[in-house]
Design a protein around this motif. Structure first.
Motif, PDB file in Angstrom:
ATOM      1  N   GLY A 636       0.695  -1.210   0.498  1.00 12.34           N
ATOM      2  CA  GLY A 636      -0.266  -0.169  -0.045  1.00 12.34           C
ATOM      3  C   GLY A 636       1.066   0.932  -0.452  1.00 12.34           C
ATOM      4  N   VAL A 637       0.693   2.523  -0.383  1.00 11.09           N
ATOM      5  CA  VAL A 637       1.229   4.045  -0.744  1.00 11.09           C
ATOM      6  C   VAL A 637      -0.386   4.713  -0.342  1.00 11.09           C
ATOM      7  CG1 VAL A 637       2.315   5.790  -1.988  1.00 11.09           C
ATOM      8  CG2 VAL A 637       2.609   3.296  -2.536  1.00 11.09           C
ATOM      9  N   GLU A 638       0.164   4.716   1.099  1.00 13.72           N
ATOM     10  CA  GLU A 638      -1.153   6.260   1.901  1.00 13.72           C
ATOM     11  C   GLU A 638      -0.328   7.832   1.456  1.00 13.72           C
ATOM     12  OE1 GLU A 638      -1.483   4.547   5.643  1.00 13.72           O
ATOM     13  OE2 GLU A 638      -2.913   3.140   5.148  1.00 13.72           O
ATOM     14  N   ASN A 639      -1.304   8.338   1.059  1.00 16.23           N
ATOM     15  CA  ASN A 639      -0.736   9.628   0.889  1.00 16.23           C
ATOM     16  C   ASN A 639       0.510   9.881  -0.271  1.00 16.23           C
ATOM     17  OD1 ASN A 639      -1.152  12.765   0.683  1.00 16.23           O
ATOM     18  ND2 ASN A 639      -0.047  12.720   3.205  1.00 16.23           N
ATOM     19  N   LEU A 640      -0.505   9.251  -1.148  1.00 20.18           N
ATOM     20  CA  LEU A 640       0.885   8.725  -2.545  1.00 20.18           C
ATOM     21  C   LEU A 640       1.737   9.981  -2.854  1.00 20.18           C
ATOM     22  CD1 LEU A 640       1.221   7.271  -4.657  1.00 20.18           C
ATOM     23  CD2 LEU A 640      -0.784   8.323  -5.961  1.00 20.18           C
ATOM     24  N   PHE A 641       0.934  11.794  -2.416  1.00 21.38           N
ATOM     25  CA  PHE A 641       1.501  12.912  -3.246  1.00 21.38           C
ATOM     26  C   PHE A 641       2.129  13.423  -2.208  1.00 21.38           C
ATOM     27  CE2 PHE A 641      -1.843  11.550  -6.614  1.00 21.38           C
ATOM     28  CZ  PHE A 641      -1.031  11.882  -7.668  1.00 21.38           C
ATOM     29  N   ASP A 642       1.967  12.468  -0.832  1.00 26.66           N
ATOM     30  CA  ASP A 642       2.666  13.118   0.316  1.00 26.66           C
ATOM     31  C   ASP A 642       2.166  14.686   0.594  1.00 26.66           C
ATOM     32  OD1 ASP A 642       4.449  13.334   1.913  1.00 26.66           O
ATOM     33  OD2 ASP A 642       6.632  13.677   1.599  1.00 26.66           O
ATOM     34  N   LYS A 660       3.604   0.398   2.627  1.00 27.67           N
ATOM     35  CA  LYS A 660       3.230  -0.386   3.497  1.00 27.67           C
ATOM     36  C   LYS A 660       3.198  -1.625   3.000  1.00 27.67           C
ATOM     37  CE  LYS A 660       0.560   2.200   6.638  1.00 27.67           C
ATOM     38  NZ  LYS A 660      -0.792   1.607   7.969  1.00 27.67           N
ATOM     39  N   VAL A 661       4.288  -2.612   3.480  1.00 28.50           N
ATOM     40  CA  VAL A 661       4.537  -3.875   3.248  1.00 28.50           C
ATOM     41  C   VAL A 661       4.017  -4.980   3.802  1.00 28.50           C
ATOM     42  CG1 VAL A 661       6.147  -5.827   1.843  1.00 28.50           C
ATOM     43  CG2 VAL A 661       6.478  -3.372   1.462  1.00 28.50           C
ATOM     44  N   THR A 662       2.974  -5.840   4.121  1.00 33.04           N
ATOM     45  CA  THR A 662       2.200  -6.855   5.015  1.00 33.04           C
ATOM     46  C   THR A 662       3.027  -8.090   4.544  1.00 33.04           C
ATOM     47  OG1 THR A 662       0.896  -5.199   6.401  1.00 33.04           O
ATOM     48  CG2 THR A 662       0.425  -7.323   6.079  1.00 33.04           C
TER      49      THR A 662
END
Length: 667
Positions: A636-642, A660-662
């Motif tokens: 996952g990538v949260e808040n992709l554009f920072d 994130k990696v799970t």
């Protein structure tokens, strides 16, 4: 504001929010399932609960895992009407539903109820400390969020905002009912704050009667940064939270019609030389803090298959919440205050199925004995005492033919608050009768309309012991709701499914005692709030899906119960927002999704919270064969554009871009 103008605002706000989200370049989240009757349409992230008049959303285990959340609050922030106050850590976060709950002064205002395995959690008005929902998402299989009052009478009184109900994982979630031993190991990594979490779950089912489960989770997280690279609450230091769960069930009797179940959860947290004020608004000084949260439940159920009117459950529930603080620079009455809540509940409830003529009944009744002990925290900041309560409730879900469902509900509660013997021997009694009714009419073509009216009272709390007026005064709330739902298949093309639910609510709260001095120059004693919640899900046979939810609302605060003298806009009004998920599932092996959360600029009453749009990407890969079969890989990538932004009601900026990696495997 009338229903017509509110509906117009929904259309305008939705269009504006989509524009904000796409133009700003950033992203969001999503969840559901059901408790009062499950309808699963399509194959998206969440199912819309269209067959009930209750505004309810359920986050199931698949979504809990998919969200890769670090706190319980982060799991439910995409439920319409739910707003987080600093949602990045359990100790400093709070849950606000429909404008009630956590705020910048208290982690809760007593108007949002939280239960773990049926045990009531949370403080009443714990000063400058978070929600006390210190627990880990890995321990849970389902989270149900009931918004508003009408569905709350089985669980408690004074629920103006809503109810959050958490159910821990069961052994059969892993064993799938097959005999033997099953284990699951999960590792979770996140870049922002160098987060690391490990969860080990072991389940054993030696025969068809007995099952046992053990989970140990440890979560570590450093200081996070916002979109500009600035540290968020750097003085709070690193988080190291161990959590554990032990759960066992034994089934017996004729046809296995009885069971006994025990569960125990515990979470700990230590912080050294951190600000006492977890919201970061007032520099009271620094403390060493130790937090411990325990829940133990013992449940017995008897459900003979040949007696429809008998499905009885007896529960003994215990919750212990401890927050110990020690001032760094010498003795300090406030900073050295230890806060402890111990709540014991004995509950007997029954579900009876029967018919009276053309009406089919599902009658749920119960009696509760509740004792809450609050340790005296010195300095008068949190007066100690004991609350003993006796409550009865009855909820009758009546099905009339294929079209009408009418559900009246009543709750009676009597309580006695006794002062801590260290401070005196005063006693205060109070009782209340509350209830409501909901109705739903199904047209038979996928469409349904529904509505409800309800009344509840928030009885005086232990915090009010020091106030001669408030200790005898109940807060009162009336709520009215109306809405429309639709669910069907083969709507636009063969094999597709569409479900949506739109709900309008109108609340009026009076005799409020919680908000004295907020705003600082006023005493808020009445609040009017209204809003619209939308949930929708569309899925196609080829795997494409769309999930959406939105919430728009407004609220006005009044002083001295005078509706002709408004203080102004309710200071806990959330931003109008929209969350949208677009994704595709490739059979059971791969799920790819893009999410956007957009919030509209809030500038009512001179308070400004800028609008924002935040984007997230998620991918879940579940190999169906080969050496990786039985494993799950999530990215996952949260808040992709920072993006740098601060959601309304929060006191700090939100987290910047996070990868994130799970990795999870079952053995």
């Amino acid at each position: 504001m009338t229903f017509r103008t509110t509906r117009a605002r929904l259309c305008a706000s939705t269009a504006a929010l989509i524009t904000v989200g796409v133009a700003s370049g950033a992203f969001a989240q999503d969840p559901t399932e059901d408790y009062l009757g499950e309808i699963v349409l399509g194959e998206g992230k969440r199912a819309v609960q269209t067959d009930t008049a209750i505004p309810v959303t359920v986050v199931d285990q698949d979504e809990i895992e998919d969200r890769q959340a670090g706190t319980i609050a982060e799991l439910i922030d995409t439920v319409p009407g739910v707003t987080l106050v600093n949602g990045t850590t359990a100790a400093g976060s709070g849950i606000n539903i429909r404008g009630y709950g956590a705020n910048s002064t208290y982690g809760t205002d007593g108007k949002v109820l939280v239960q773990i395995d049926g045990a009531t959690k949370g403080s009443e008005e714990l000063y400058r400390i978070g929600s006390q929902l210190y627990t880990d998402p890995f321990l849970y299989r389902e989270i149900e969020v009931l918004r508003g009052t009408v569905g709350s009478f089985e669980y408690g009184s004074g629920v103006f905002g809503g109810v959050v109900r958490l159910e821990t994982i069961d052994a059969r979630d892993l064993t799938r009912g097959e005999l033997g031993f099953v284990g699951r190991q999960t590792l979770d990594f996140s870049t922002n704050g160098n987060g690391l979490a490990s969860s080990t779950t072991l389940a054993w089912q030696p025969d068809e009667q007995f099952e046992v489960l053990f989970n140990y989770t440890r979560r570590q997280l450093g200081v996070r940064t916002d979109g500009d690279g600035n540290q968020i609450n750097p003085d709070a230091g690193d988080i190291d939270d161990p959590s554990g769960l032990l759960k066992a069930r034994y089934t017996f009797g004729a046809g296995n019609d009885q069971f006994v179940e025990f569960s125990y959860t515990k979470t700990q947290q230590e912080q050294f030389d951190v600000p006492y004020d977890q919201f970061g608004t007032t520099p009271f000084g620094n403390v060493d803090r130790y937090i411990e949260n325990e829940v133990a439940t013992l449940r017995y159920n008897y459900n003979p298959g040949d007696v429809a009117w008998l499905n009885v459950t007896a529960e003994l529930l215990y919750s212990d919440e401890l927050v110990e603080s020690e001032a760094i620079n010498g003795p300090n009455a406030l900073l050295d205050a230890d806060n402890r809540y111990r709540t014991t509940t004995f509950r007997v409830k029954n579900e009876a199925l029967f018919s009276t003529g053309a009406i089919d009944h599902e009658l749920r009744t119960g009696i509760e004995f509740i004792q809450r002990e609050r340790s005296d925290a010195t300095a008068g900041s949190a007066p100690g005492g004991t609350k003993d309560a006796l409550a009865f409730y009855a909820v009758d879900e009546m099905q009339i033919g294929d079209r009408w469902t009418i559900t009246p509900a009543l709750r009676y509660e009597n309580q006695t608050i006794t002062q801590d013997p260290l401070n005196g021997n005063a006693k205060y009694d109070k009782d209340a009768l509350m209830g409501g009714v909901s109705a739903r009419y199904a047209f038979g073509n996928g469409w349904a309309v529904f509505g409800s009216a309800s009344y509840t009272e928030n009885l005086p709390i232990i915090d009010d012991l020091d106030d001669a007026v408030f200790i005898g005064q109940s807060e009162q709330g009336r709520s009215y709701e109306i809405g429309v739902a639709y669910d069907s298949v083969d709507v636009f093309r063969s094999g597709d499914s569409l479900a949506f639910k739109v709900n309008y609510y109108n609340d009026h709260l009076t005799d409020l005692t919680t908000y004295v001095g907020r705003p600082a120059t006023e005493t808020v004693t009445a609040v009017d709030r209204e809003g619209i919640e939308l949930e929708a899900a569309y899925a196609m046979e080829n795997g494409y899906y769309i999930d959406a939810n939105a919430h728009i609302s407004k609220g006005t605060a009044y002083r001295e119960n005078s509706l002709t003298a408004p203080v102004g806009d309710w200071y806990q009004n959330p931003q109008d927002n929209l969350r949208l998920t677009l994704g595709r599932k490739f059979s059971d092996e791969l799920d790819l999704s893009w999410e956007v959360e957009a919030a509209k600029r809030y500038d009512e009453g001179g308070t400004v919270s800028p609008g924002f749009g935040v984007h997230n990407l998620r991918a879940t890969y579940v190999p169906q064969n080969g050496v990786l079969e039985g494993s799950t890989i999530r990215f996952g990538v949260e808040n992709l554009f920072d993006k740098t932004y601060q959601p309304r009601l929060s006191t700090r900026n939100a987290t910047g871009r996070t990868f994130k990696v799970t990795l999870s495997t079952t053995f």
